[in-house]
Design a protein around this motif. Structure first.
Motif, mmCIF file in Angstrom:
data_model
loop_
_atom_site.group_PDB
_atom_site.id
_atom_site.type_symbol
_atom_site.label_atom_id
_atom_site.label_comp_id
_atom_site.label_asym_id
_atom_site.label_seq_id
_atom_site.Cartn_x
_atom_site.Cartn_y
_atom_site.Cartn_z
ATOM 1 N N PHE A 80 -2.017 13.094 -2.928
ATOM 2 C CA PHE A 80 -1.163 12.582 -1.852
ATOM 3 C C PHE A 80 0.126 13.394 -1.824
ATOM 4 N N ALA A 81 0.591 13.686 -0.631
ATOM 5 C CA ALA A 81 1.899 14.357 -0.477
ATOM 6 C C ALA A 81 2.757 13.496 0.440
ATOM 7 N N PHE A 82 3.926 13.129 -0.040
ATOM 8 C CA PHE A 82 4.805 12.248 0.736
ATOM 9 C C PHE A 82 6.021 13.029 1.233
ATOM 10 N N PRO A 83 6.454 12.762 2.467
ATOM 11 C CA PRO A 83 7.618 13.498 2.991
ATOM 12 C C PRO A 83 8.903 13.129 2.251
ATOM 13 N N THR A 84 9.843 14.063 2.229
ATOM 14 C CA THR A 84 11.115 13.821 1.553
ATOM 15 C C THR A 84 11.947 12.778 2.314
ATOM 16 N N PRO A 85 12.701 11.948 1.604
ATOM 17 C CA PRO A 85 13.548 10.967 2.294
ATOM 18 C C PRO A 85 14.877 11.573 2.773
ATOM 19 N N PHE A 86 15.177 12.821 2.344
ATOM 20 C CA PHE A 86 16.476 13.415 2.676
ATOM 21 C C PHE A 86 16.406 14.220 3.982
ATOM 22 N N ARG A 87 17.483 14.175 4.758
ATOM 23 C CA ARG A 87 17.587 14.955 6.003
ATOM 24 C C ARG A 87 18.219 16.315 5.635
ATOM 25 N N TYR A 88 17.370 17.217 5.184
ATOM 26 C CA TYR A 88 17.868 18.476 4.611
ATOM 27 C C TYR A 88 18.634 19.348 5.600
ATOM 28 N N LYS A 89 18.226 19.327 6.884
ATOM 29 C CA LYS A 89 18.905 20.150 7.891
ATOM 30 C C LYS A 89 20.399 19.846 7.922
ATOM 31 N N GLU A 90 20.719 18.557 7.704
ATOM 32 C CA GLU A 90 22.129 18.142 7.725
ATOM 33 C C GLU A 90 22.778 18.258 6.348
ATOM 34 N N LYS A 91 21.963 18.489 5.335
ATOM 35 C CA LYS A 91 22.462 18.420 3.961
ATOM 36 C C LYS A 91 22.670 19.783 3.301
ATOM 37 N N VAL A 92 21.832 20.771 3.681
ATOM 38 C CA VAL A 92 21.844 22.057 2.951
ATOM 39 C C VAL A 92 21.915 23.239 3.900
ATOM 40 N N LYS A 93 22.742 24.194 3.521
ATOM 41 C CA LYS A 93 22.761 25.480 4.213
ATOM 42 C C LYS A 93 22.341 26.540 3.196
ATOM 43 N N LEU A 94 21.395 27.401 3.586
ATOM 44 C CA LEU A 94 20.911 28.439 2.680
ATOM 45 C C LEU A 94 21.513 29.778 3.089
ATOM 46 N N LEU A 95 22.202 30.430 2.161
ATOM 47 C CA LEU A 95 22.797 31.738 2.405
ATOM 48 C C LEU A 95 22.061 32.796 1.590
ATOM 49 N N VAL A 96 21.682 33.891 2.253
ATOM 50 C CA VAL A 96 21.046 35.013 1.555
ATOM 51 C C VAL A 96 22.045 36.162 1.525
ATOM 52 N N ALA A 97 22.350 36.660 0.330
ATOM 53 C CA ALA A 97 23.317 37.764 0.176
ATOM 54 C C ALA A 97 22.714 39.043 0.743
ATOM 55 N N SER A 98 23.372 39.590 1.779
ATOM 56 C CA SER A 98 22.789 40.750 2.469
ATOM 57 C C SER A 98 23.166 42.087 1.825
ATOM 58 N N ASP A 99 24.213 42.091 0.975
ATOM 59 C CA ASP A 99 24.698 43.374 0.460
ATOM 60 C C ASP A 99 24.516 43.540 -1.047
ATOM 61 N N ILE A 100 23.649 42.712 -1.647
ATOM 62 C CA ILE A 100 23.336 42.922 -3.073
ATOM 63 C C ILE A 100 22.074 43.769 -3.150
ATOM 64 N N PRO A 101 22.141 44.919 -3.823
ATOM 65 C CA PRO A 101 20.970 45.812 -3.874
ATOM 66 C C PRO A 101 19.874 45.251 -4.780
ATOM 67 N N GLU A 102 18.681 45.846 -4.676
ATOM 68 C CA GLU A 102 17.588 45.499 -5.587
ATOM 69 C C GLU A 102 18.016 45.852 -7.017
ATOM 70 N N VAL A 103 17.688 45.011 -7.963
ATOM 71 C CA VAL A 103 18.137 45.194 -9.346
ATOM 72 C C VAL A 103 17.690 46.537 -9.940
ATOM 73 N N ASN A 104 16.506 47.001 -9.536
ATOM 74 C CA ASN A 104 16.002 48.262 -10.125
ATOM 75 C C ASN A 104 16.447 49.509 -9.348
ATOM 76 N N LYS A 105 17.273 49.314 -8.299
ATOM 77 C CA LYS A 105 17.751 50.472 -7.512
ATOM 78 C C LYS A 105 19.148 50.919 -7.966
ATOM 79 N N VAL A 106 19.816 50.100 -8.773
ATOM 80 C CA VAL A 106 21.176 50.437 -9.227
ATOM 81 C C VAL A 106 21.281 50.222 -10.737
ATOM 82 N N SER A 107 22.403 50.641 -11.300
ATOM 83 C CA SER A 107 22.606 50.426 -12.739
ATOM 84 C C SER A 107 22.807 48.938 -13.011
ATOM 85 N N GLN A 108 22.502 48.534 -14.246
ATOM 86 C CA GLN A 108 22.685 47.131 -14.639
ATOM 87 C C GLN A 108 24.149 46.712 -14.452
ATOM 88 N N ALA A 109 25.080 47.613 -14.815
ATOM 89 C CA ALA A 109 26.510 47.301 -14.731
ATOM 90 C C ALA A 109 26.932 47.032 -13.287
#
Length: 520
Positions: A296-325
């Motif tokens: 059984f899968a039950f829907p969430t009771p929370f109204r996530y659209k009003e609760k959460v904003k998801l931000l994706v960092a656009s200027d962080i490079p891939e970890v293996n494309k730059v130095s660790q530092a």
């Protein structure tokens, strides 16, 4: 020792176990449930009705009890408990009991047996430690590696195998010696309470030696096909801190036959039992795929659209494309901006302790965060409970955590307002267990990425997301620093696995404003 035994009825753990035998309802955790079941071979726990929350974690708890381990410290501790004859420990007491009954007091032979085993153990772990150090140089500082790869690639593999074989024989000989002498006392004498207590201790030590003798043989000469054998060690540590482990590569089959099939009814619950709207992955993982299981899968009771904003960092490079530092610097800057915008109350989840440690060092240097309480798992404290307590008691806190913080963490209300995920939570591909599971899938013509790596990472990602909204009043920001979530095909699977929320790409300059606008 009689005095010690008289305290047993006052021991809170022993009392709780006694009370549990007559209880109608028992509340426990996965570790105790699995430990109790497998150590007692299910006695007293069959035909039960079980409700298991966070059921996606059950296999990991079970695997610890379906495998075995060999380590220097516990072997040496058992040797010390026995002691040489003139040290007047358990061996001395045993041989004196034999002597009192007219038996042969062969303490010279006993001391020799003990000395030989201790010498071989020292030799074995010194050699194993050296093999681990050499392997580390060739394996990018890993501190866990399959035993097979060490035996295949190392110059000391043959001497190690010979030592393991000798230890198998010597531990068996020592075990038999102890059991023969305890049997002699039991059969020919009338031991009192204290003597019975000592005999019982000696028997359990003998059983310990016998099981380790079998382990040495299995690990080095008779591997089981469905098992993984690996070594863990700490950098620059001596041989005493090298550990050998084994466990089934997958615990599902064992879990079904030895656990689920013995119960009347089991209800498994979790917010992450389905992957891509299917229960197949978890059914496979827990050995339930060949059986008629209701889902059984039950829907969430929370109204996530009003609760959460998801931000994706656009200027962080891939970890293996730059130095660790450089990568660490970028992550630290994002944490700084986010923390200033939401005034702390921020949890940052990492997939590797090394990365966490480097970011911690970078954050400590930032004067803008002087007023903030920086709490880092494995640095500020190893205790998850203590870290959470500090986090809850201090508003301007930034908590950095790894694996155990991804799930089972409840921080309701304003305790947590910002959650950041540094990288999508794929298991490191060179971890022995991940390697073994991928090989197993590959060997039957499957795709390790889609059948194992991706579903595991999605489940962990969903668990991480679930830390943010715990009540209807909560509101929060979810930041993902891994661009793969929007640039790859499988990235969409991560986004589809969580409730429908607003997704925005931001750069370092815009992150503060985005957070302030959402939380105002």
């Amino acid at each position: 020792n009689d005095h010690e035994r008289s305290w047993q009825h006052l021991d809170f753990y022993e009392r709780a176990k006694e009370n549990a035998k007559d209880a109608d309802l028992i509340v426990t955790n996965h570790a105790f449930l699995m430990s109790d079941f497998f150590s007692n071979n299910g006695k007293g726990m069959n035909n039960s009705l079980l409700i298991i929350d966070e059921a996606h974690q059950l296999e990991n708890a079970a695997l610890k009890h379906l495998g075995s381990s060999i380590d220097y410290v516990s072997l040496k501790m058992m040797m010390n408990k026995l002691g040489f004859y003139d040290q007047k420990q358990l061996l001395y007491k045993l041989l004196n009991m034999v002597n009192d009954l007219g038996g042969k007091n062969s303490h010279g032979e006993a001391d020799r047996l003990l000395h030989d085993v201790i010498y071989e153990i020292e030799q074995f772990f010194q050699l194993l430690s050296k093999a681990c150090e050499d392997s580390q140089k060739n394996m990018h500082n890993k501190n866990a590696v399959s035993l097979q790869s060490i035996l295949k690639n190392h110059i000391n593999s043959q001497p190690l195998t010979h030592l393991a074989e000798r230890l198998h024989k010597q531990l068996q000989t020592l075990s038999n010696y102890l059991l023969e002498h305890t049997a002699y006392v039991t059969e020919n004498g009338q031991p009192g309470k204290t003597q019975l207590f000592h005999l019982s201790e000696i028997e359990s030590i003998a059983e310990f030696f016998r099981s380790r003798a079998d382990n040495f043989l299995e690990y080095f000469l008779r591997n089981k096909d469905s098992f993984l054998y690996w070594v863990e060690w700490h950098k620059n540590s001596p041989g005493q801190y090298v550990y050998l482990y084994s466990q089934p590569i997958s615990g599902g089959q064992e879990l079904w036959h030895r656990f689920f099939a013995q119960q009347n009814s089991v209800i498994l619950t979790s917010s992450t039992l389905a992957v891509k709207d299917s229960f197949e992955y978890i059914k496979n993982k827990l050995g339930l795929h060949h059986h008629d299981i209701e889902t059984f899968a039950f829907p969430t009771p929370f109204r996530y659209k009003e609760k959460v904003k998801l931000l994706v960092a656009s200027d962080i490079p891939e970890v293996n494309k730059v130095s660790q530092a450089h990568y660490v610097e970028q992550i630290a800057q994002y944490i700084e901006q986010a923390a200033l915008a939401c005034k702390g109350r921020m949890l940052v989840l990492f997939t590797a302790q090394e990365m966490l440690r480097d970011v911690h060092e970078s954050l400590k240097k930032l004067s803008s965060l002087e007023d903030f309480n920086l709490l880092s798992q494995g640095i500020s404290s190893n205790s998850k409970t203590r870290l959470i307590k500090y986090f809850q008691n201090f508003d301007k806190s930034i908590l950095l955590g790894t694996s155990s913080f991804w799930d089972g963490l409840d921080l309701p209300g304003e305790t947590l307002q910002c959650l950041m995920i540094v990288r999508l939570p794929f298991s490191p591909p060179n971890e022995p267990l991940t390697e073994a599971r991928c090989d197993q899938i590959r060997n039957v013509g499957g795709n390790p990425f889609t059948e194992y790596a991706l579903p595991e990472a999605i489940m962990r990602f969903r668990q991480g997301f679930g830390r943010l909204i715990r009540t209807n009043e909560d509101k929060g920001i979810f930041i993902v620093c891994d661009r793969r979530i929007v640039t790859t095909q499988y990235g969409k699977d991560f986004l589809l696995s969580i409730p429908d929320v607003a997704v925005n790409e931001v750069n370092l300059q815009g992150v503060q404003n985005s957070i302030k606008q959402w939380l105002k």
